[in-house]
Design an enzyme around this catalytic site. Sequence first.
Site, PDB file in Angstrom:
ATOM      1  N   GLY A 269       3.808  15.292  15.043  1.00 13.47           N
ATOM      2  CA  GLY A 269       3.390  15.189  13.639  1.00 13.47           C
ATOM      3  C   GLY A 269       1.877  15.117  13.542  1.00 13.47           C
TER       4      GLY A 269
ATOM      5  N   GLU B   2     -14.544 -21.740  -2.416  1.00  5.95           N
ATOM      6  CA  GLU B   2     -15.558 -20.708  -2.584  1.00  5.95           C
ATOM      7  C   GLU B   2     -16.778 -20.830  -1.651  1.00  5.95           C
ATOM      8  OE1 GLU B   2     -15.946 -20.886  -6.906  1.00  5.95           O
ATOM      9  OE2 GLU B   2     -15.025 -18.923  -6.953  1.00  5.95           O
TER      10      GLU B   2
ATOM     11  N   CYS C 136       7.766   1.364   4.392  1.00  2.00           N
ATOM     12  CA  CYS C 136       7.247   2.102   3.229  1.00  2.00           C
ATOM     13  C   CYS C 136       7.073   3.580   3.544  1.00  2.00           C
ATOM     14  CB  CYS C 136       5.914   1.533   2.769  1.00  2.00           C
ATOM     15  SG  CYS C 136       4.545   1.849   3.903  1.00  2.00           S
TER      16      CYS C 136
ATOM     17  N   CYS D  79       0.780  -1.241   0.000  1.00  2.00           N
ATOM     18  CA  CYS D  79       0.000   0.000   0.000  1.00  2.00           C
ATOM     19  C   CYS D  79       0.807   1.284   0.000  1.00  2.00           C
ATOM     20  CB  CYS D  79      -0.943   0.004   1.205  1.00  2.00           C
ATOM     21  SG  CYS D  79      -0.113   0.235   2.790  1.00  2.00           S
TER      22      CYS D  79
ATOM     23  N   SER E  66       5.033  10.515  15.601  1.00  2.00           N
ATOM     24  CA  SER E  66       5.164  11.312  16.816  1.00  2.00           C
ATOM     25  C   SER E  66       3.838  12.005  17.121  1.00  2.00           C
ATOM     26  CB  SER E  66       6.244  12.362  16.617  1.00  2.00           C
ATOM     27  OG  SER E  66       5.889  13.180  15.517  1.00  2.00           O
TER      28      SER E  66
ATOM     29  N   CYS F  99      -5.940 -13.558   2.984  1.00  2.00           N
ATOM     30  CA  CYS F  99      -6.188 -14.969   2.685  1.00  2.00           C
ATOM     31  C   CYS F  99      -6.644 -15.790   3.884  1.00  2.00           C
ATOM     32  CB  CYS F  99      -4.919 -15.625   2.161  1.00  2.00           C
ATOM     33  SG  CYS F  99      -4.200 -14.862   0.720  1.00  2.00           S
TER      34      CYS F  99
END
Length: 1301
Positions: free
Chosen positions: A340, A1246, A79, A49, A337, A156
């Site tokens: 922030g 399913e 990230c 993401c 923080s 999953c």
Amino acid sequence: MSCKHDKMSSTGTITINGKEFEVGSEVSATSRLVNFLHDNQLQGTHITCYQGGCGACTVVASVPDGDTGTKRTYSINSCLVPTRACVGWEITTVEDLGNKYDGYHPIQQALTEHSGTQCGYCSPGMVMNMYGLTQENPSWGPEDVEKSLDGNMCRCTGYRPILAAFKSVAVQDIEDAEKAKCPSTGKACKGCCKSKKAAAAAKEEGMKEEEESKQVVPRSIQLKDSNWHQPSSLQELYDLLSGFPDGTNHTFVSGNTGQAIYSDGPFTEYINTRHIAQLSNVTPTAGSIVFGANVSISRVISELDSVTATLSGFTYVPELVDMWTRLGNTPIRNLGSWVGNLAMKVAHPEFPSDLFVGLVGVGATVTTATPDGTTTQHTMEELLGLDLVGERRFIIDLGIPTLPDDAVFKTYKVMPRTTNSKADVNAAFKFRVDTTNAYTVLDPPVMAYGGINPSFVRATATETYLTGKSLQDEAVLQAAYTSLASEVVPDAQYQDASPEYRLALAQNLFYRAVLSIVGTAASPPVTSGAEPLQRPLSSGQQTYDNNTEQYPLGAAIPKIEAPIQVSGEAEYITKIPSRPGELVGMFVTATQGNAAIVSIDPSPALAIPGVVDFVSAGDIPGENDIMDMADPGTQLLFATDRAMYHGQPLGLILATNRGAAYAGKAAVQVTYGDIQTPVLTIDQALQNPLPPGQPDSLVLGDIQAGFAASTHIIEGAMRRDGQYHFHMETQTTLAYPTDTGLDVFSSTQWLSETQRSISKVTGLKSSEVNVSCKRLGGAFGAKIDQCNIVSAATALAALKTRRPVRVQLDLSENMTIIGWREPYLNTYKIGVDDAGILQAVQSTLIADSGYVGVDVSSPAAAIFLMGCYKCPNWEITPQYILTNTACNTWTRTPGMLEGVTFMEDMMDHVAIQLGMDPLELRQKNFIPDGATRMISKDIIRIKSRCRASDVKFLPDEVTIPRNLLPDMITHFFTTADVEQRKAAVTQFNQENKWKKRGMSVMPMLFPYLVPSIYPLPVLVSVNVGDGTITITHGGAECGQGLNTKVAQVAAYELGVALDTITFATNNTHNSANNQTTGGSLGSAFCCHNVSEACKLIKARVNPDNLDWKTAVQTAYSNGVDVSQRYVNGVDELVSYPVYGVGCSEVELDILTGQFIVQRTDLLEDAGRSMSPLVDVGQVEGGFVMGQGLFTSEHPIYDPTTGQRLSDGTWLYKHPYAKDIPVDFRVELLHDTPNPTGVLNSKISQEPPVCLSFSVVMALRQAVTSARQDAGTTGWFQMDTPLTTDRLQRLCLVDPSRLTLA
Ligand SMILES: Cc1cc2nc3c(=O)[nH]c(=O)nc-3n(C[C@H](O)[C@H](O)[C@H](O)COP(=O)(O)OP(=O)(O)OC[C@H]3O[C@@H](n4cnc5c(N)ncnc54)[C@H](O)[C@@H]3O)c2cc1C
Ligand code: FES
Ligand code: FES
């Protein structure tokens, strides 16, 4: 790889897995740690993401504290943290824990052994989150495990096995693993150090070097496009700020997590504040605790926790902590923080900061400084009025004050799921009351709210009104609600919960606070409103036959790929190393949802350094159509005349790097004309005639005669919204020219259709296009044919530029370019007699196909609607409509889920209308043994991708030899203790007004439909040197355990050990003309074909009396081919019914709409399971995915442009670990071999998704009880998803009922 002694452009070092890595000046200010890891061949850390919302990228950081110098170790999101900010840190990635060469870490082993992986894309992040917990908290317990996983997503598994795995890890296991590490390398000990002394010396040397490297960290670094500053004192900071020329575009970098929500910038000056030691201080003073600006939210929480025990005046702290531990997720709180968070609130006042609301509640203050060093103290409200950026004002510290011990302080956070979500509304209340005088409010109270509108902070009029009033006086309370209604005015934003709901929350939370203050002065039934829901620790039970007599077939073994998944070693398309000259491809997409495309001008983009080319419709040598076998219809690769949806691909920018590609994408100029309001919903689309080519109705009996024979006619409707697949590996393709055509690595569930699609677009022969895929990081149907948007565009670009090209969609691109599960509308009319026996069922099932009707599932919905019920007269009309949205596509259990669940909704309607017990009604109408079930030709055609002319091969009906449901329900009544729990639910609801429970029992008959023609070739290659076996097949291993089942089958058939078998990358040359892995067909067909291939090999090799290796070698030396390809012929596999029963019990908070699934029991028919742990995993994961669909996952659009606003983890709410059933029990039906299934098994991928509807059915009961209390009885329509917003409003809570009586 940067090496320690390559100091040319060094600006500091990061220690990663015990090795130092130089960070050169070429590393930009915006480069994130995960990019640095990948650039340095550390590919084990995944990315989904880039928003801090999935946890795939979790690593562990040891960060020196500015004040004490001691290192704190915890998990962070790689990230988000800038690479440059990590200079001086020690980073541990999944590679450091264990691998197939050195052995695996106990955390990795536990995840493997508990079957905690499916596609494995989340697994390295999960492991590192848990590892972070063990490093941060050496005496963690099961509660800590659940808390820590509050932001790590798994689509999953349904989380249950992951939680079980991590809870099983003991402190001793970790200590032993640490002891076993080599003190010099930090890796598993291989005994290579000459002596401990040498190791100690190496360590000392390392520390010395680290010390040296610390000293050379420069204060300011000039980068290519910006400057990076890291002042070490406040004075240095002030000098820096005052030295900037006017108009300088600067930002402070603390954790950089704010970028995930508001991607402000780019900036020219980045100021990393973490090197200013005094800003890391935490100082208890007489009247407050003062936190420096660098203190993380996690540390604020832990420091507050510890002062409560030692200092007076902080008894209220648990309330703050309670709210703040539900802020974001663990890695975000570790990295982010408080400062922030508050600065974000100042810059974006609409941000519903939990921190801010709590701090307003306690009357906290902050100190800020201007560049001349002048400091000022502000209240929270004053802070909001400051121009932090314009004045270059810097926040220095935060003072959290003491409160008198008799102050009552309450905080609330209402959010659409249990963890990691912004608040719909949050609130903090501070009251001092005279408990001896009818709870009279002594001082002016504080009533702070977030999530109302950008300027709203406190309900000051209500605060004033309440001062001096009695909270026990009903008239006062009513006046307070009225006052709140006039001053709390929620704004209407598409992405937020409805204003009505948010106002209701404001009133209800105040009521909740009053109830908790007055305690027993309120009557017992209403006291259930005093506290939010408390979720206990979760647990699970799995019951199955461990079929050992055909070992390893039927044995409960973990996935065979699990070890390489938990260690990050498993290869996905996203991890294929880049090739020389590789280009990055990025889609340019429409920014209007329904408009003519007047012109597309790429020239501004092409002028950007690094941008190489732009590919659009005019470059297509073949056809502008990605569909080949998928029937009917055409789907454009690139739009030409008209933008049919916001996000539709118009072309592909090609650049040498991702930064240039982003810039190029933004620079392409598109002009639109004839801009029309986009059609976004089924109701809007129904204003127009239906598109041509509607599927046929399914008609059995005489519907009118059925209605005539009925004594009750019931009519209604239900809407169900779409669902994003949320495969964690986004759609990705790498393509490059070869001497014979193109090699394409595509994350596809259907290799051959991808090959044909590329061939069609590029004009290359099929034989010139080789499409390969080893495994997928999740798929759920999204990669059946819509992946070809990405694959065909990438291939086209590679052909045009004659260079390797890779397209890896960002999450937001994936969520907007590619369609989702179709939204649906079911309108119905049902006829029953007085006994409740169905006489006629008429239903119109309308699927929203998006802008083109190529992947329409309503014919499947039609056949599945009949489910487990008998009725002489059916008229089911499947339809599709078109909207200005992406082409909606197959999503786990497409159509089948809709058929089964809409029918259950209809049965509930009948039961309520007739006043019957819902289960009794269902049982009365069960299909009898030996009945046949009609199958529509359309659905079979869709499933087999046959052309219309092939339909003659297809069967018309399936037989239901014996309906297992009655027996299963009887069994269930004992195991799930249904009767007793139902009685307890009824009693609970009688005794409680503001918490309600519901419990459902849902039967399911899932007619698994197998097309006659469905080739899925397999190749079993036996290596004569050692008898090992390599299998390739036409299926796609996307987490469902296909390879594990295939390996179990092959090992059983050949009589070899499981570790004899490996899988090679599948491709279109060795498994040409394969069918898609979807519809639960892939595993079944591959297992069947491998079984047949192995039987043929065995017949030739004849291993009797010889060990396998000798038999193979003997046969080979006699000229026998020891390998075998096999493809199923017509009708080799047949259709059969799959049964299931689900029971869910929920508890609903009527005041907020939040709920907990207290317990779910699932009894699933897997025949003689080929792999019980794999099947249990499918049941659990399918259920939780379905629960998300029906409750929290909510697509949101901008109705003016058609933009999909829920395009990331901030606004799209899939379940996390704390959303699953608290008590989650799964049982596979005992001893029920399926003679018509592959090796007596049944499919499991399913059907279980359907059983998640039991949660909706249980919620209906809880809501019904609440509505009865409000004086309303009878049926009500419940459209899904049942968001907290929808649920609460369905409960009909009027302020007049918020009383103490
Ligand atoms: C996935 C996710 C979930 C979240 N969930 C929630 C939630 O549920 N509730 C909630 O309240 N918040 C939530 N947040 C917000 C989170 O709390 C903030 O992102 C975080 O606290 C910001 O801190 P930071 O250190 O990373 O700031 P940064 O990202 O480094 O900086 C953010 C802003 O603060 C400015 N800034 C930094 N330091 C100073 C300073 N000393 N003086 C002046 N300005 C400064 C920067 O210039 C920048 O504009 C979430 C965030 C994410 C990513
Ligand atoms: S990729 Fe970092 S949290 Fe999702
Ligand atoms: S195994 Fe967790 S996302 Fe697939």
